[in-house]
Design a protein around this motif. Structure first.
Motif, PDB file in Angstrom:
ATOM      1  N   GLN A 285     -30.734 -36.759 -30.517  1.00 62.30           N
ATOM      2  CA  GLN A 285     -29.088 -36.397 -30.674  1.00 62.30           C
ATOM      3  C   GLN A 285     -28.387 -37.414 -31.750  1.00 62.30           C
ATOM      4  O   GLN A 285     -27.537 -36.775 -32.623  1.00 62.30           O
ATOM      5  CB  GLN A 285     -28.599 -36.110 -29.451  1.00 62.30           C
ATOM      6  N   ASN A 286     -28.815 -38.688 -32.088  1.00 58.17           N
ATOM      7  CA  ASN A 286     -28.923 -39.522 -33.111  1.00 58.17           C
ATOM      8  C   ASN A 286     -29.240 -38.969 -34.214  1.00 58.17           C
ATOM      9  O   ASN A 286     -28.534 -39.233 -35.751  1.00 58.17           O
ATOM     10  CB  ASN A 286     -29.386 -41.138 -32.622  1.00 58.17           C
ATOM     11  N   ASN A 289     -26.959 -35.702 -35.860  1.00 54.13           N
ATOM     12  CA  ASN A 289     -25.408 -36.860 -35.692  1.00 54.13           C
ATOM     13  C   ASN A 289     -25.337 -37.099 -36.839  1.00 54.13           C
ATOM     14  O   ASN A 289     -24.505 -36.956 -38.129  1.00 54.13           O
ATOM     15  CB  ASN A 289     -24.740 -37.490 -34.869  1.00 54.13           C
ATOM     16  N   ASN A 293     -23.312 -36.362 -39.906  1.00 53.24           N
ATOM     17  CA  ASN A 293     -22.445 -37.321 -41.696  1.00 53.24           C
ATOM     18  C   ASN A 293     -22.808 -37.021 -42.916  1.00 53.24           C
ATOM     19  O   ASN A 293     -22.022 -37.140 -43.612  1.00 53.24           O
ATOM     20  CB  ASN A 293     -22.456 -38.791 -40.946  1.00 53.24           C
ATOM     21  N   TYR A 327     -20.977 -31.762 -34.279  1.00 53.25           N
ATOM     22  CA  TYR A 327     -21.783 -32.634 -33.919  1.00 53.25           C
ATOM     23  C   TYR A 327     -21.634 -32.979 -32.102  1.00 53.25           C
ATOM     24  O   TYR A 327     -21.585 -31.602 -31.622  1.00 53.25           O
ATOM     25  CB  TYR A 327     -20.575 -34.612 -33.839  1.00 53.25           C
ATOM     26  N   TYR A 329     -22.380 -33.705 -28.829  1.00 51.29           N
ATOM     27  CA  TYR A 329     -22.212 -34.281 -27.663  1.00 51.29           C
ATOM     28  C   TYR A 329     -22.578 -33.470 -26.622  1.00 51.29           C
ATOM     29  O   TYR A 329     -22.369 -32.372 -26.260  1.00 51.29           O
ATOM     30  CB  TYR A 329     -21.099 -34.837 -27.656  1.00 51.29           C
TER      31      TYR A 329
END
Length: 388
Positions: A285-286, A289, A293, A327, A329
């Protein structure tokens, strides 16, 4: 040049020009591969294009109370039906694919107007476009027609150091990687199609009369090796036969897997996408994201700014992608964050419902705040603290 002599490529300022016959030989030799024909590169570029095309495009206006979203015919034209020949998602995907892959860092859109109104935003195929540098600025040729860049949308990725108005993409960087991936694919295909993969070797006395011809060898196999039922043991003369079991080579033995993994990771690093998009590694997930970005946002901003300066006449309005929608989440996190914003009077109930994928409801468009959330200097003004 005599008919015996073979045409040679002409070199000019580092660019190689090939005549028709030489180019055909170059293609057939297997030394050339288009980046668009490399599945990993195409998949990486298409992932970026699909992410950008999935975002809503907002028409924003500067007001005294901050920037607000405007919904009118212009916002509808840009975000819903910019082209009568395709959906908005397909339209944006075509723009970004030209930018990243087919147009080598350049994507051209030709606006069509009628009586001053925007009627069509035509995506121009990359092979129809040619750029001509001038002392100041440049010209764009679509087919053979010269166009003023001021009347076009020209999106640029990775500006050329000599001509900053022109993109150059990452085609040169990726060509070597594409060649390696193609070679690995060809090696894998040849290996899988090879007929030399026996799992059992039977050594036979060469002096045996039946071994002299194919028919005799087949007769020997039928007599001693082949069996009528599964699991039936072989009965062979020990003096004439010796049986060995061997393990054929695998792709791991040839290091093809490791090499392809490394090349896919290289493609991912150059394009700025997570490696798991190309089937390498596991989802993070990181990492996703960070991809939104560091890769999606800059390309989206290039498109936003070019469309704003060429399509929006008002100096108080601009276009903006809804980058927050990309994103990653989980629903519980989104619910927790927006519920907290709602009880603090920062967002409305319908804005929370929109984030949760629910329809709007009447009476939830007002900002509310819980009784406990009041300014510190107003604590003494609460009615429940009054002694009267």
């Amino acid at each position: 040049m005599t008919s015996v002599e073979k045409a040679k490529p002409m070199l000019y300022r580092g660019i190689q020009f090939l005549d028709g016959s030489t180019f055909a030989e170059f293609i057939s030799s297997g030394r050339y591969i288009s980046l668009a024909d490399c599945p990993e590169i195409q998949r990486g570029c298409l992932t970026i294009a699909e992410m950008i095309s999935s975002m809503t495009i907002y028409l924003m206006a500067n007001t005294e109370n901050g920037d607000k979203r405007i919904k009118n015919e212009l916002s509808r034209k840009i975000d819903i039906n910019p082209s009568k020949w395709m959906t908005r998602r397909t339209w944006m995907t075509a723009i970004v694919m030209n930018l990243l892959l087919y147009g080598r860092g350049n994507s051209i859109v030709l606006p069509h107007t009628w009586e001053g109104l925007l009627e069509e935003l035509e995506v121009i195929r990359a092979d129809r476009v040619r750029f001509e540098a001038k002392d100041q600025g440049y010209n764009v040729y679509i087919d053979k027609a010269k166009k003023n860049p001021d009347n076009l949308l020209h999106f640029v990725w990775n500006p050329d150091p000599k001509y900053p108005w022109k993109g150059r993409g990452v085609t040169f960087t990726l060509h070597d990687v594409a060649d390696n991936l193609k070679q690995a694919e060809a090696t894998t295909k040849a290996f899988m199609e090879s007929k030399w993969k026996p799992s059992v070797v039977v050594k036979v006395d060469a002096l045996t009369d039946e071994f002299a011809d194919p028919a005799g060898r087949k007769k020997l196999l039928e007599s001693y090796v082949e069996s009528a039922e599964v699991g039936e043991p072989w009965l062979i003369p020990a003096e004439q036969f010796s049986v060995d079991q061997i393990r054929p080579l695998t792709l791991a033995d040839l290091a093809i897997d490791s090499m392809m993994k490394l090349e896919k990771e290289t493609v991912a690093a150059i394009l700025g996408i997570p490696a798991f998009v190309l089937g390498v590694g596991t989802y993070s997930q990181n990492e996703w994201n960070a991809f939104i970005n560091n890769t999606i946002r800059p390309i989206a901003q290039e498109i936003e700014q070019e469309m704003t300066r060429k399509l929006i006449l008002s100096d108080k309005m601009y276009l903006r992608f809804n980058i927050a929608s990309l994103y990653a989440y989980d629903l519980q996190t989104v619910s927790s964050v927006y519920t907290g914003l709602y009880v603090r009077g920062i967002v409305t109930g319908n804005e929370v419902r929109e984030k949760m994928g629910l329809e709007a409801r009447e009476g939830l468009d007002d900002l509310v705040i819980l009784e406990n959330y009041i300014p510190l200097e107003k604590v003494g003004d609460q009615l429940k603290l009054s002694q009267e």
